[in-house]
Design an enzyme around this catalytic site. Structure first.
Site, PDB file in Angstrom:
ATOM      1  N   GLU A 167       0.796  -1.237   0.000  1.00  0.00           N
ATOM      2  CA  GLU A 167       0.000   0.000   0.000  1.00  0.00           C
ATOM      3  C   GLU A 167       0.824   1.280   0.000  1.00  0.00           C
ATOM      4  O   GLU A 167       0.803   2.038   0.988  1.00  0.00           O
ATOM      5  CB  GLU A 167      -0.959   0.000   1.194  1.00  0.00           C
ATOM      6  CG  GLU A 167      -1.992  -1.092   1.115  1.00  0.00           C
ATOM      7  CD  GLU A 167      -3.190  -0.849   2.045  1.00  0.00           C
ATOM      8  OE1 GLU A 167      -3.217   0.154   2.762  1.00  0.00           O
ATOM      9  OE2 GLU A 167      -4.102  -1.696   2.036  1.00  0.00           O
ATOM     10  N   GLU A 355      -5.035  -8.676   0.959  1.00  0.00           N
ATOM     11  CA  GLU A 355      -5.544  -8.378   2.302  1.00  0.00           C
ATOM     12  C   GLU A 355      -7.028  -8.130   2.161  1.00  0.00           C
ATOM     13  O   GLU A 355      -7.458  -7.459   1.216  1.00  0.00           O
ATOM     14  CB  GLU A 355      -4.972  -7.072   2.870  1.00  0.00           C
ATOM     15  CG  GLU A 355      -3.679  -7.180   3.616  1.00  0.00           C
ATOM     16  CD  GLU A 355      -3.262  -5.841   4.239  1.00  0.00           C
ATOM     17  OE1 GLU A 355      -4.142  -5.016   4.583  1.00  0.00           O
ATOM     18  OE2 GLU A 355      -2.054  -5.633   4.370  1.00  0.00           O
TER      19      GLU A 355
HETATM   20  C1  BGC Z   1      -2.708  -2.298   5.929  1.00  0.00           C
HETATM   21  C2  BGC Z   1      -2.628  -3.005   7.262  1.00  0.00           C
HETATM   22  C3  BGC Z   1      -3.735  -2.496   8.172  1.00  0.00           C
HETATM   23  C4  BGC Z   1      -5.057  -2.816   7.520  1.00  0.00           C
HETATM   24  C5  BGC Z   1      -6.272  -2.452   8.359  1.00  0.00           C
HETATM   25  C6  BGC Z   1      -4.100  -2.110   5.419  1.00  0.00           C
HETATM   26  O1  BGC Z   1      -4.217  -0.846   4.899  1.00  0.00           O
HETATM   27  O2  BGC Z   1      -1.889  -2.917   4.995  1.00  0.00           O
HETATM   28  O3  BGC Z   1      -1.364  -2.811   7.800  1.00  0.00           O
HETATM   29  O4  BGC Z   1      -3.656  -3.026   9.442  1.00  0.00           O
HETATM   30  O5  BGC Z   1      -5.139  -2.120   6.314  1.00  0.00           O
HETATM   31  O6  BGC Z   1      -6.419  -1.082   8.513  1.00  0.00           O
END
Ligand code: BGC
Length: 444
Positions: A167, A355
């Site tokens: 990101e 993610e």
């Molecule tokens: C990030 C994580 C973060 C997650 C939840 C993502 O933007 O890569 O590090 O914990 O979002 O906010």
């Protein structure tokens, strides 16, 4: 009805964690400080006065956590390397203890039947480099190359899946424009060079890994948001187009060889000030996959500030949106639009949802942790992914839950929990939540 087999036999099912959020042990075994150690050490920075401390102590409990990921029937374990743990002396040799730690984690994944996916950079820049300008200084490119080469040389024999950066929009936007994340810098004069150097580092990192690691699959992980305009007036449509260019295209298109999205944001031409001859070619790399990370929707309208963007967010609370514990607008359906959007880039060979997760309240009861909202969220999102694959024939090849065990949520501290496994931060006791049990059953 959702079945694992709907996603195909080669679909990758993973969980993701990151070094700063999980490891703790900030000063152990020669680790140097990162910008996040420095930032969280300032008074009154983190919500509720939280300090990362040991967080969920992955540094000492990695065996338990990797085994947990395997018990939940995941096949991929994605984690990041801490740059100042591996290379406390930025320009020199890796620290033996840092290298040994990541070797142990990798070996432990393999012993548990998990494929290790390594994120090279998940935001914890060595403080020493920040003192020299951090991402805004062009020297970062040489330092990042040295760091990436070190990772590839040490771990490339066993790690075949690499995510060069996590990101960039978040750490550059929040860290170098809004000052909300480490290192806390602000303004367009910090944002533009930091962004441009991050793009160059991603592409160069891809080249290094492909050259040094036999059989490597290399990608990046990009945040994306579903953008809507508050109404159909041309001014507001224009605002949405710019926000979309910034949040969903800005880091992707130069990597795909398309340059920066100046069509939607002409003022982005200002970035040329930081470009040198040859940069346009250097920014491009044919990644094996693009990781997408979708968490929330943004509704936008025209505004006279900030410059370049001329758009602002319509506060989710004022729209009666469904909010998570970070007051973000949780809107799973947005992913449908985003998958269509990214599916239109012929250069993207493969998409991994690297993610995906949500922070809603957990309800402890009689030794169980109930989190039906999180379970339902993953299920809803997975239906959308399945339709993307089956009905739209999109090249989506993996889904990684954020995150395994509750951890340190950056500026928000420990309150928003995203884990499939609950952590008691005092005793470090892990308890599988209902969402984790759901994955265990679903992935069986
Ligand atoms: C990030 C994580 C973060 C997650 C939840 C993502 O933007 O890569 O590090 O914990 O979002 O906010």
């Amino acid at each position: 009805m959702l079945r694992k087999t709907d996603f195909g036999p080669d679909f990758k099912w993973g969980v993701t964690i990151s070094a700063f959020q999980n490891e703790g042990a900030a000063h152990l075994h020669g680790k140097a400080p990162s910008i996040w150690d420095a930032f969280t050490g300032r008074p009154d920075i983190i919500k509720n006065g939280d300090r990362p401390g040991d967080t969920c102590d992955f540094y000492h409990r990695y065996e338990e956590d990797v085994a947990l990921a395997a018990r939940l029937n995941f096949g991929v374990f994605r984690f990041s390397i801490s740059w100042p743990r591996l290379l406390p002396d930025v320009t020199g040799e890796p620290h033996p203890e840092g290298a040994a730690f990541y070797n142990r984690v990798i070996d432990c994944c393999l012993a548990n039947g998990l494929e290790p996916w390594v994120t090279v950079y998940h935001w914890d820049l060595p403080q020493e480099l920040e003192a020299k300008g951090g991402w805004t200084h062009r020297d970062i490119i040489g330092h990042f190359a040295h760091y990436t080469r070190t990772c590839a040389r040490l771990f490339g024999d066993r790690v075949k899946h690499w995510i060069v950066m996590n990101e960039p929009m978040t750490f550059v936007g929040m860290g170098y424009f809004m000052g909300y994340h480490a290192p806390g810098r602000t303004g367009i004069g910090a944002f533009l060079p930091a962004a441009h150097h991050a793009v160059l580092c991603m592409a160069q990192g891809g080249r290094i890994i492909r050259e040094m690691v036999d059989g490597a699959k290399v990608g990046v992980a990009l945040s994306c948001s579903y953008i809507e305009h508050v109404d159909d007036r041309p001014l507001n449509r224009g605002a949405a187009r710019r926000v979309e260019a910034l949040l969903n295209r800005f880091f992707l298109e130069p990597l795909l060889g398309m340059g920066y999205p100046t069509d939607a944001m002409p003022a982005l031409h200002l970035i040329r000030r930081y470009m040198r001859p040859g940069d346009t070619e250097m920014m491009a790399f044919d990644f094996d996959f693009i990781g997408l990370q979708y968490y929330f929707r943004i509704v936008t309208r025209f505004s006279i500030t900030p410059p370049i963007l001329f758009a602002e967010e319509v506060a989710p609370a004022s729209r009666k949106a469904k909010l998570n514990l970070m007051d973000l607008d949780v809107y799973p359906k947005g992913l449908q639009h985003l998958l269509d959007f990214y599916g239109r880039y012929p250069q993207i060979k493969s998409i991994i949802l690297s993610e995906s997760g949500v922070c809603f309240p957990d309800f402890p009861m009689g030794g169980h942790i109930h989190d039906h909202q999180r379970r339902d969220y993953h299920r809803t999102i997975l239906h959308i992914v399945k339709d993307g694959i089956k009905k739209k024939k999109l090249p989506i090849h993996g889904y990684f839950a954020w995150t395994l065990v509750d951890n340190f949520e950056w500026r928000e501290g420990f309150t928003p929990r995203f884990g499939l496994v609950h952590n008691n931060f005092i005793t470090q006791q892990r308890t599988i939540k209902d969402s984790g049990k759901w994955f265990r059953q679903f992935l069986k």
